[in-house]
Design a protein around this motif. Structure first.
Motif, PDB file in Angstrom:
ATOM      1  N   VAL A  82      11.912 -17.207  21.105  1.00  0.00           N
ATOM      2  CA  VAL A  82      12.299 -16.051  20.283  1.00  0.00           C
ATOM      3  C   VAL A  82      11.579 -16.090  18.938  1.00  0.00           C
ATOM      4  N   LEU A  83      11.530 -17.284  18.320  1.00  0.00           N
ATOM      5  CA  LEU A  83      10.840 -17.419  17.037  1.00  0.00           C
ATOM      6  C   LEU A  83       9.357 -17.083  17.175  1.00  0.00           C
ATOM      7  N   ALA A  84       8.735 -17.530  18.259  1.00  0.00           N
ATOM      8  CA  ALA A  84       7.319 -17.220  18.492  1.00  0.00           C
ATOM      9  C   ALA A  84       7.105 -15.714  18.595  1.00  0.00           C
ATOM     10  N   ALA A  85       7.986 -15.035  19.330  1.00  0.00           N
ATOM     11  CA  ALA A  85       7.864 -13.585  19.490  1.00  0.00           C
ATOM     12  C   ALA A  85       8.034 -12.861  18.157  1.00  0.00           C
ATOM     13  N   ILE A  86       8.996 -13.322  17.352  1.00  0.00           N
ATOM     14  CA  ILE A  86       9.242 -12.685  16.048  1.00  0.00           C
ATOM     15  C   ILE A  86       8.039 -12.849  15.129  1.00  0.00           C
ATOM     16  N   LEU A  87       7.472 -14.057  15.083  1.00  0.00           N
ATOM     17  CA  LEU A  87       6.330 -14.313  14.216  1.00  0.00           C
ATOM     18  C   LEU A  87       5.103 -13.502  14.649  1.00  0.00           C
ATOM     19  N   ILE A  88       4.865 -13.423  15.955  1.00  0.00           N
ATOM     20  CA  ILE A  88       3.744 -12.622  16.450  1.00  0.00           C
ATOM     21  C   ILE A  88       3.942 -11.153  16.102  1.00  0.00           C
ATOM     22  N   LEU A  89       5.173 -10.665  16.243  1.00  0.00           N
ATOM     23  CA  LEU A  89       5.470  -9.278  15.910  1.00  0.00           C
ATOM     24  C   LEU A  89       5.268  -9.005  14.423  1.00  0.00           C
ATOM     25  N   ILE A  90       5.697  -9.947  13.576  1.00  0.00           N
ATOM     26  CA  ILE A  90       5.486  -9.789  12.129  1.00  0.00           C
ATOM     27  C   ILE A  90       4.001  -9.725  11.810  1.00  0.00           C
ATOM     28  N   GLY A  91       3.209 -10.584  12.449  1.00  0.00           N
ATOM     29  CA  GLY A  91       1.764 -10.566  12.235  1.00  0.00           C
ATOM     30  C   GLY A  91       1.145  -9.234  12.609  1.00  0.00           C
ATOM     31  N   PHE A  92       1.544  -8.693  13.767  1.00  0.00           N
ATOM     32  CA  PHE A  92       1.042  -7.388  14.198  1.00  0.00           C
ATOM     33  C   PHE A  92       1.438  -6.293  13.213  1.00  0.00           C
ATOM     34  N   GLN A  93       2.670  -6.335  12.734  1.00  0.00           N
ATOM     35  CA  GLN A  93       3.138  -5.315  11.794  1.00  0.00           C
ATOM     36  C   GLN A  93       2.344  -5.354  10.492  1.00  0.00           C
ATOM     37  N   LEU A  94       2.058  -6.562   9.998  1.00  0.00           N
ATOM     38  CA  LEU A  94       1.262  -6.672   8.774  1.00  0.00           C
ATOM     39  C   LEU A  94      -0.151  -6.142   8.995  1.00  0.00           C
ATOM     40  N   TRP A  95      -0.718  -6.378  10.165  1.00  0.00           N
ATOM     41  CA  TRP A  95      -2.039  -5.830  10.464  1.00  0.00           C
ATOM     42  C   TRP A  95      -2.011  -4.306  10.501  1.00  0.00           C
ATOM     43  N   ILE A  96      -0.942  -3.744  11.044  1.00  0.00           N
ATOM     44  CA  ILE A  96      -0.802  -2.287  11.077  1.00  0.00           C
ATOM     45  C   ILE A  96      -0.670  -1.738   9.656  1.00  0.00           C
ATOM     46  N   PHE A  97       0.096  -2.443   8.814  1.00  0.00           N
ATOM     47  CA  PHE A  97       0.196  -2.041   7.405  1.00  0.00           C
ATOM     48  C   PHE A  97      -1.193  -2.000   6.777  1.00  0.00           C
ATOM     49  N   GLY A  98      -2.019  -2.989   7.101  1.00  0.00           N
ATOM     50  CA  GLY A  98      -3.373  -3.038   6.561  1.00  0.00           C
ATOM     51  C   GLY A  98      -4.202  -1.852   6.993  1.00  0.00           C
ATOM     52  N   LEU A  99      -4.099  -1.470   8.268  1.00  0.00           N
ATOM     53  CA  LEU A  99      -4.848  -0.317   8.761  1.00  0.00           C
ATOM     54  C   LEU A  99      -4.405   0.973   8.075  1.00  0.00           C
ATOM     55  N   VAL A 100      -3.084   1.131   7.917  1.00  0.00           N
ATOM     56  CA  VAL A 100      -2.556   2.327   7.246  1.00  0.00           C
ATOM     57  C   VAL A 100      -2.999   2.354   5.787  1.00  0.00           C
ATOM     58  N   ALA A 101      -2.902   1.197   5.110  1.00  0.00           N
ATOM     59  CA  ALA A 101      -3.309   1.126   3.708  1.00  0.00           C
ATOM     60  C   ALA A 101      -4.800   1.401   3.547  1.00  0.00           C
ATOM     61  N   GLU A 102      -5.614   0.946   4.498  1.00  0.00           N
ATOM     62  CA  GLU A 102      -7.055   1.198   4.444  1.00  0.00           C
ATOM     63  C   GLU A 102      -7.340   2.686   4.575  1.00  0.00           C
ATOM     64  N   LEU A 103      -6.595   3.361   5.454  1.00  0.00           N
ATOM     65  CA  LEU A 103      -6.759   4.814   5.596  1.00  0.00           C
ATOM     66  C   LEU A 103      -6.315   5.541   4.324  1.00  0.00           C
ATOM     67  N   LEU A 104      -5.221   5.070   3.719  1.00  0.00           N
ATOM     68  CA  LEU A 104      -4.748   5.689   2.479  1.00  0.00           C
ATOM     69  C   LEU A 104      -5.725   5.464   1.325  1.00  0.00           C
ATOM     70  N   SER A 105      -6.481   4.371   1.386  1.00  0.00           N
ATOM     71  CA  SER A 105      -7.428   4.083   0.306  1.00  0.00           C
ATOM     72  C   SER A 105      -8.533   5.128   0.227  1.00  0.00           C
ATOM     73  N   VAL A 106      -8.764   5.843   1.344  1.00  0.00           N
ATOM     74  CA  VAL A 106      -9.740   6.934   1.322  1.00  0.00           C
ATOM     75  C   VAL A 106      -9.286   7.998   0.327  1.00  0.00           C
ATOM     76  N   ASN A 107      -7.961   8.306   0.334  1.00  0.00           N
ATOM     77  CA  ASN A 107      -7.433   9.275  -0.623  1.00  0.00           C
ATOM     78  C   ASN A 107      -7.573   8.771  -2.058  1.00  0.00           C
ATOM     79  N   ARG A 108      -7.364   7.456  -2.255  1.00  0.00           N
ATOM     80  CA  ARG A 108      -7.525   6.903  -3.592  1.00  0.00           C
ATOM     81  C   ARG A 108      -8.946   7.095  -4.097  1.00  0.00           C
ATOM     82  N   LYS A 109      -9.916   6.855  -3.225  1.00  0.00           N
ATOM     83  CA  LYS A 109     -11.320   7.008  -3.628  1.00  0.00           C
ATOM     84  C   LYS A 109     -11.644   8.457  -3.977  1.00  0.00           C
TER      85      LYS A 109
END
Length: 322
Positions: free
Chosen positions: A272-299
């Motif tokens: 269960v702990l392994a699954a939770i940690l992997i899921l957290i990692g994926f979520q942070l990567w998704i946050f990064g992709l969304v933030a990268e797309l939003l950075s286009v608006n900042r530019k």
């Protein structure tokens, strides 16, 4: 015609401002006009009177204290509207040697840099404690990594900024401008360099560094926030890799034990702990992709802001000519 404006953020600087102004130059090599500007950050003493009696050309007034970062940005805006080609920022406590201003602006006059930082001889400053010297060097090293520059003294407030660079700078935090502007300029690819400078005698304690732990905490938060703003994908990929890697290792361990020992020892909590940690990692990567797309608006917004600032400066210059 090249105009240099020397700006000084001030907060209750009656005791030291007169000495600082007395050492500022009115003529510089390769410069046609030199003017002085102070930012009165809600002072309750005679700071403004001292400035006027010493011939300061421009005064920006805040009714209430708004902090060093706000004062710095207000000074840049006022200098640009006053027609500055180069803005020199220094402190009101006469910490920096004004005789080094020609050296500071020289790389900009030669067209080699847009921002020049004056690097103090940290190890030779007597009133800096050994702990503060170590922290100054450590902080500068972190800023060099985040900004991809070679600036050895990131907290230095003695700096020269070209008109083009000043139009592009923003300060988001309310604490200080020193670290943020270097990281921001480095991430945006501005030409930046440094020159060795001298310092004067110790007149008063720093009002920015009230305590070492507070300064460290604020500096770390500033670096992280700016890195998240200008390199969101890299930041969140790095951040997400830690829980993902740990979760993956736990998952591999569970598989090995499962095949070696069978189902009698299921070790469900580990799975269960392994699954939770992997899921957290994926979520942070998704946050990064969304933030990268939003950075286009900042530019895009930064480009719009740059055009507006250029328009305001041009209008102000036309008004001065009339």
């Amino acid at each position: 015609m090249t105009k240099v404006i020397i700006q000084i953020p001030c907060y209750n600087e009656e005791a030291t401002l007169g000495l600082t102004l007395s050492e500022l130059p009115r003529q510089l090599p390769g410069v046609d006009q030199v003017e002085w500007l102070i930012i009165n950050d809600g002072s309750s003493d005679r700071t403004v009177e001292v400035a006027r009696s010493n011939g300061v050309d421009h005064i920006v007034n805040f009714e209430h204290n708004r902090g060093l970062a706000k004062g710095f940005m207000a000074g840049l805006e006022a200098c640009l509207k006053a027609g500055a080609d180069i803005i020199v920022n220094t402190d009101a406590d006469n910490q920096y040697c004004a005789a080094d201003i020609p050296k500071l602006i020289e790389p900009i006059l030669r067209g080699e840099a847009e921002i020049v930082i004056g690097a103090r001889p940290i190890h030779q400053i007597k009133h800096f404690s050994p702990v503060k010297k170590v922290l100054q060097n450590l902080g500068s090293w972190v800023v060099r990594l985040a900004s991809k520059t070679d600036i050895p003294d990131a907290p230095s407030g003695f700096r020269a900024i070209s008109r083009t660079a000043a139009m592009q700078l923003n300060v988001f935090n309310e604490y200080t401008y020193t670290l943020e502007t270097i990281i921001q300029a480095g991430q945006r690819g501005m030409a930046m360099t440094w020159v060795p400078i001298r310092t004067n005698g110790y007149l008063r304690p720093s009002r920015l560094v009230k305590s070492i732990p507070s300064y460290i905490k604020r500096s770390i938060l500033t670096i992280l926030l700016i890195f998240m703003t200008y390199r969101p994908l890299q930041f969140f990929l790095t951040l997400g890799s830690l829980p993902f890697s740990v979760g993956t290792l736990l998952g591999i361990r569970w598989l090995i034990l499962f095949f070696l020992e069978g189902t009698e020892k299921a070790r469900v909590p580990s799975l269960v702990l392994a699954a939770i940690l992997i899921l957290i990692g994926f979520q942070l990567w998704i946050f990064g992709l969304v933030a990268e797309l939003l950075s286009v608006n900042r530019k895009i917004l930064e480009d719009i802001q740059l055009r507006l600032r250029r328009s305001e400066v041009e209008q102000a210059e036309r008004g001065v000519r009339r």
